[in-house]
Design a protein around this motif. Structure first.
Motif, short mmCIF file in Angstrom:
data_model
loop_
_atom_site.label_atom_id
_atom_site.label_comp_id
_atom_site.label_asym_id
_atom_site.label_seq_id
_atom_site.Cartn_x
_atom_site.Cartn_y
_atom_site.Cartn_z
N GLU A 2 0.94 -1.23 -0.05
CA GLU A 2 0.02 0.01 0.05
C GLU A 2 0.82 1.29 -0.06
N ILE A 3 1.98 1.41 0.77
CA ILE A 3 2.69 2.40 0.94
C ILE A 3 3.32 2.73 -0.68
N THR A 4 4.12 1.65 -1.04
CA THR A 4 4.69 1.92 -2.42
C THR A 4 3.60 2.29 -3.47
N TYR A 28 -0.69 5.13 8.00
CA TYR A 28 0.53 4.75 8.35
C TYR A 28 1.45 5.63 9.12
N ALA A 29 0.65 6.82 9.48
CA ALA A 29 1.44 7.65 10.31
C ALA A 29 2.36 7.23 11.48
N VAL A 37 7.31 7.83 6.31
CA VAL A 37 5.79 8.40 5.92
C VAL A 37 6.00 9.91 6.38
N THR A 38 6.48 10.13 7.43
CA THR A 38 6.71 11.35 7.83
C THR A 38 7.51 12.30 6.77
N LEU A 39 8.67 11.73 6.07
CA LEU A 39 9.33 12.29 5.11
C LEU A 39 8.51 12.41 4.08
N ARG A 61 0.16 15.86 11.68
CA ARG A 61 -0.27 16.04 12.80
C ARG A 61 -0.95 14.80 13.41
N LEU A 62 -0.66 13.76 12.68
CA LEU A 62 -1.27 12.38 13.15
C LEU A 62 0.01 11.79 14.07
N ARG A 63 1.05 12.38 13.94
CA ARG A 63 2.21 11.79 14.71
C ARG A 63 3.35 13.13 14.79
#
Length: 230
Positions: A2-4, A28-29, A37-39, A61-63
């Motif tokens: 999913e991330i890819t 996925y945060a 994911v932050t990047l 904001r989620l993390r």
């Protein structure tokens, strides 16, 4: 995976596809992939489309990753769109850091009320008590802002105890023209203060108010008055 798939989707020329890609990443945060994911979100905050930048800031904001602070600070200075800046200030406020004070102090001077609202929330979320004390004049102004949403946000996030703040709360509570919404928040905020005679009498009278919440909030404010518990 999913991330890819989301990363590939973000490469689209269609901004709505890029927005959907950022939204996909939200789940996925706070996962084991959070650093990458932050990047991704930081990169997406540079998107030319404001709607995509908003979703990227919401993702940050989620993390509350310290790695995002620098980028959010740059955006707070440079972001031209008011609705995006509102999200940026809310995100910075979540960190509760005194080092972000100036963004909120300057933001409260803004003519647009949503920036003032995010700024007063940011000031009131700062955990350093000296910073809170230093900004009591701004907090007082926010409690009297001509926009209802700003006043309510100030009341909702109010934690500092101070004689100047108490005086403003007492005025709100004793003003018979105060709306029920504002009155409820003021009653919540006045908990823990020693009450003057007039305000205590007003709270006692509110114990028979037709609005159940107001009756409850008035009771709690009376119950939690320090002098009454000695």
């Amino acid at each position: 995976n999913e991330i890819t798939a989301a990363v590939h989707q973000y490469s689209s020329e269609n901004w709505e596809e890029r927005e959907r890609a950022v939204i996909r990443m939200h789940r996925y945060a706070d996962s084991v992939f959070s650093a990458n994911v932050t990047l991704f979100f930081i990169k997406a905050t540079e998107d030319r489309q404001p709607a995509v930048r908003i979703k990227a800031v919401q993702g940050l904001r989620l993390r509350k990753d310290p790695a995002a602070l620098k980028r959010l600070s740059i955006m707070a200075d440079e972001e031209p769109r008011i609705n995006v800046r509102w999200h940026i200030l809310l995100a910075l406020g979540d960190y509760g850091l005194a080092e972000n004070e100036n963004f909120f102090v300057e933001g409260y001077k803004h003519r647009d009320w949503i920036i003032r609202e995010a700024s007063i929330i940011g000031i009131l979320k700062i955990t350093d008590p000296e910073t809170q004390k230093r900004n009591i004049p701004i907090i007082k102004n926010a409690l009297n802002d001509n926009i209802l949403s700003v006043r309510i946000s100030a009341l909702k996030h109010l934690k500092i105890k101070d004689d100047i703040i108490y005086s403003e709360l007492a005025k709100i509570i004793n003003d018979r023209k105060t709306s029920r919404t504002v009155l409820k928040e003021a009653l919540n905020a006045v908990k823990g203060y020693n009450l003057d005679f007039r305000t205590r009498e007003r709270l006692i009278s509110l114990l028979t108010h037709y609005d159940r919440d107001i009756r409850i909030y008035a009771f709690r404010a009376l119950r939690e008055e320090p002098e009454q518990n000695n």
